[in-house]
Design a protein around this motif. Sequence first.
Motif, PDB file in Angstrom:
ATOM      1  N   ALA A   2       0.837  -1.203   0.000  1.00 38.37           N
ATOM      2  CA  ALA A   2       0.000   0.000   0.000  1.00 38.37           C
ATOM      3  C   ALA A   2       0.868   1.247   0.000  1.00 38.37           C
ATOM      4  N   LEU A   3       0.427   2.244  -0.731  1.00 42.98           N
ATOM      5  CA  LEU A   3       1.094   3.538  -0.824  1.00 42.98           C
ATOM      6  C   LEU A   3       0.123   4.582  -0.296  1.00 42.98           C
ATOM      7  N   PHE A   4       0.592   5.494   0.580  1.00 46.95           N
ATOM      8  CA  PHE A   4      -0.306   6.511   1.103  1.00 46.95           C
ATOM      9  C   PHE A   4       0.237   7.902   0.814  1.00 46.95           C
ATOM     10  N   VAL A   5      -0.698   8.838   0.626  1.00 42.08           N
ATOM     11  CA  VAL A   5      -0.375  10.260   0.481  1.00 42.08           C
ATOM     12  C   VAL A   5      -1.380  11.027   1.327  1.00 42.08           C
ATOM     13  N   GLU A  34      -3.544   0.573  -3.127  1.00 41.40           N
ATOM     14  CA  GLU A  34      -3.119  -0.798  -2.866  1.00 41.40           C
ATOM     15  C   GLU A  34      -2.880  -1.520  -4.184  1.00 41.40           C
ATOM     16  N   GLY A  35      -1.818  -2.365  -4.206  1.00 38.99           N
ATOM     17  CA  GLY A  35      -1.510  -3.097  -5.428  1.00 38.99           C
ATOM     18  C   GLY A  35      -0.188  -3.813  -5.327  1.00 38.99           C
ATOM     19  N   ALA A  36       0.416  -4.076  -6.484  1.00 34.44           N
ATOM     20  CA  ALA A  36       1.675  -4.825  -6.555  1.00 34.44           C
ATOM     21  C   ALA A  36       2.776  -3.936  -7.104  1.00 34.44           C
ATOM     22  N   LEU A  37       4.000  -4.201  -6.677  1.00 34.68           N
ATOM     23  CA  LEU A  37       5.144  -3.460  -7.179  1.00 34.68           C
ATOM     24  C   LEU A  37       5.398  -3.786  -8.643  1.00 34.68           C
ATOM     25  N   GLY A  38       5.813  -2.772  -9.399  1.00 35.84           N
ATOM     26  CA  GLY A  38       6.209  -2.986 -10.778  1.00 35.84           C
ATOM     27  C   GLY A  38       7.683  -3.351 -10.872  1.00 35.84           C
ATOM     28  N   GLY A  41      10.214  -1.296  -9.025  1.00 38.18           N
ATOM     29  CA  GLY A  41      10.194  -1.308  -7.573  1.00 38.18           C
ATOM     30  C   GLY A  41       9.189  -0.349  -6.964  1.00 38.18           C
ATOM     31  N   MET A  42       8.301   0.220  -7.778  1.00 35.93           N
ATOM     32  CA  MET A  42       7.304   1.161  -7.284  1.00 35.93           C
ATOM     33  C   MET A  42       5.900   0.648  -7.553  1.00 35.93           C
ATOM     34  N   LEU A  43       4.987   1.003  -6.658  1.00 34.43           N
ATOM     35  CA  LEU A  43       3.575   0.742  -6.906  1.00 34.43           C
ATOM     36  C   LEU A  43       3.022   1.780  -7.879  1.00 34.43           C
ATOM     37  N   PHE A  44       3.332   3.060  -7.615  1.00 31.67           N
ATOM     38  CA  PHE A  44       2.906   4.168  -8.468  1.00 31.67           C
ATOM     39  C   PHE A  44       3.791   5.353  -8.128  1.00 31.67           C
ATOM     40  N   ASP A  45       4.272   6.047  -9.119  1.00 31.40           N
ATOM     41  CA  ASP A  45       5.184   7.169  -8.916  1.00 31.40           C
ATOM     42  C   ASP A  45       4.486   8.270  -8.099  1.00 31.40           C
ATOM     43  N   PHE A  46       5.102   8.661  -6.965  1.00 28.85           N
ATOM     44  CA  PHE A  46       4.525   9.718  -6.141  1.00 28.85           C
ATOM     45  C   PHE A  46       4.262  10.979  -6.954  1.00 28.85           C
ATOM     46  N   GLY A  47       5.124  11.253  -7.914  1.00 29.24           N
ATOM     47  CA  GLY A  47       4.962  12.459  -8.719  1.00 29.24           C
ATOM     48  C   GLY A  47       3.720  12.435  -9.585  1.00 29.24           C
ATOM     49  N   GLU A  48       3.161  11.234  -9.811  1.00 29.57           N
ATOM     50  CA  GLU A  48       1.960  11.105 -10.638  1.00 29.57           C
ATOM     51  C   GLU A  48       0.685  10.951  -9.823  1.00 29.57           C
ATOM     52  N   VAL A  49       0.817  10.565  -8.541  1.00 29.28           N
ATOM     53  CA  VAL A  49      -0.369  10.302  -7.724  1.00 29.28           C
ATOM     54  C   VAL A  49      -1.233  11.557  -7.581  1.00 29.28           C
ATOM     55  N   LYS A  50      -0.607  12.655  -7.131  1.00 28.71           N
ATOM     56  CA  LYS A  50      -1.385  13.867  -6.867  1.00 28.71           C
ATOM     57  C   LYS A  50      -2.044  14.430  -8.117  1.00 28.71           C
ATOM     58  N   PRO A  51      -1.316  14.639  -9.236  1.00 29.07           N
ATOM     59  CA  PRO A  51      -2.002  15.204 -10.410  1.00 29.07           C
ATOM     60  C   PRO A  51      -3.114  14.306 -10.938  1.00 29.07           C
ATOM     61  N   TRP A  52      -2.919  12.968 -10.858  1.00 27.37           N
ATOM     62  CA  TRP A  52      -3.961  12.057 -11.357  1.00 27.37           C
ATOM     63  C   TRP A  52      -5.231  12.172 -10.517  1.00 27.37           C
ATOM     64  N   ILE A  53      -5.099  12.102  -9.198  1.00 24.25           N
ATOM     65  CA  ILE A  53      -6.270  12.181  -8.336  1.00 24.25           C
ATOM     66  C   ILE A  53      -6.886  13.578  -8.397  1.00 24.25           C
ATOM     67  N   THR A 124     -10.845   3.947  -8.438  1.00 24.28           N
ATOM     68  CA  THR A 124     -10.502   2.536  -8.606  1.00 24.28           C
ATOM     69  C   THR A 124     -10.840   2.070 -10.022  1.00 24.28           C
ATOM     70  N   ASP A 125     -11.965   2.555 -10.554  1.00 19.12           N
ATOM     71  CA  ASP A 125     -12.350   2.196 -11.924  1.00 19.12           C
ATOM     72  C   ASP A 125     -11.347   2.713 -12.956  1.00 19.12           C
ATOM     73  N   GLN A 126     -10.634   3.801 -12.624  1.00 15.91           N
ATOM     74  CA  GLN A 126      -9.675   4.407 -13.551  1.00 15.91           C
ATOM     75  C   GLN A 126      -8.226   4.079 -13.178  1.00 15.91           C
ATOM     76  N   ARG A 127      -8.023   3.113 -12.318  1.00 19.42           N
ATOM     77  CA  ARG A 127      -6.713   2.880 -11.705  1.00 19.42           C
ATOM     78  C   ARG A 127      -5.634   2.519 -12.726  1.00 19.42           C
ATOM     79  N   PRO A 128      -4.388   2.898 -12.415  1.00 16.71           N
ATOM     80  CA  PRO A 128      -3.245   2.494 -13.251  1.00 16.71           C
ATOM     81  C   PRO A 128      -3.001   0.987 -13.158  1.00 16.71           C
ATOM     82  N   THR A 129      -2.094   0.492 -13.977  1.00 18.17           N
ATOM     83  CA  THR A 129      -1.885  -0.948 -14.140  1.00 18.17           C
ATOM     84  C   THR A 129      -1.566  -1.667 -12.836  1.00 18.17           C
ATOM     85  N   ASN A 130      -0.658  -1.145 -12.040  1.00 24.25           N
ATOM     86  CA  ASN A 130      -0.218  -1.845 -10.831  1.00 24.25           C
ATOM     87  C   ASN A 130      -1.182  -1.729  -9.667  1.00 24.25           C
ATOM     88  N   VAL A 131      -2.137  -0.804  -9.756  1.00 16.99           N
ATOM     89  CA  VAL A 131      -3.010  -0.494  -8.625  1.00 16.99           C
ATOM     90  C   VAL A 131      -4.275  -1.340  -8.676  1.00 16.99           C
TER      91      VAL A 131
END
Length: 277
Positions: A2-5, A34-38, A41-53, A124-131
């Motif tokens: 799990a990754l949190f922001v 929540e998801g699996a590491l790519g 070694g990352m679940l989702f790039d922190f730099g992309e989490v905020k702009p996407w949400i 969740t419906d729009q989630r990236p591949t690893n999430v």
Amino acid sequence: MALFVNQLTHIDVTLWCAERGLVGCSWQVDALLEGALGEDGMLFDFGEVKPWIKRTLDSGLDHTLLVPANAPGISISECEEGLCIRTTTPYAMEVRGPAEAFSLLPWEAITLEQVASHLSGELTDQRPTNVDRVTLTLSDEAIDGAAYGYTHGLKRHQGNCQRIAHGHRSRLAIWQSGQRQPALEARWADWLDNRYLLEQADIQDQDDETLTCRYQAAQGEFLIRLPISRCAVLPGPTTVENIAIWLARSLARDTGQATRVQAFEGINKGAFAESAP
């Protein structure tokens, strides 16, 4: 995994409540992915989490009027402006504007938990591949002191603030003779709470009981009609700068003392203003 922001962004809305009417809200947003590491070694790039949400929230219910479509006394219809929302309880109100200015939710009442679950499902419906799953938590700002919720619209704004019924929950601080004035803060915050703030020039019609505000903005034509007792009329646009100026001048006039006001527009932003009697 799990990754949190935490404190990822804020949401500013107004919701319709069958007990309180228009309620201005500002909610802090925390996110859990929540998801699996790519392979990187990352679940989702922190730099992309905020702009996407943030993109999803900004293009959705942020800066809209949240309408519980199944609440008592609510009617929704199409109109020349787009949608027309009418209410009967706790008071009669009519709001008209483009459809994107409203979030119609199939509930009897709006709660933080329901909104968070709704937004979590959309993401969740729009989630990236690893999430596998996105969970948002919404919370009110912890405020030790005076605060109020208000609703307004800014016709000159080029963004979503032009929508006639969006709102904020805001702190209020007042100084006189170099000292904070908690009693004045509480009194004014109580009076302002759940009011509609509008510009004098936007009043189309009013009588002893009802006021109608109408304006044309970039997104379309807007109208709101509600009891005059639920309104506060400002001489200019209801920007946070003008709210601070209006409060400072009103307080200086009423108390006969030089006054400094710190007014907030939601969370962590706002304006200072000072006025002499």
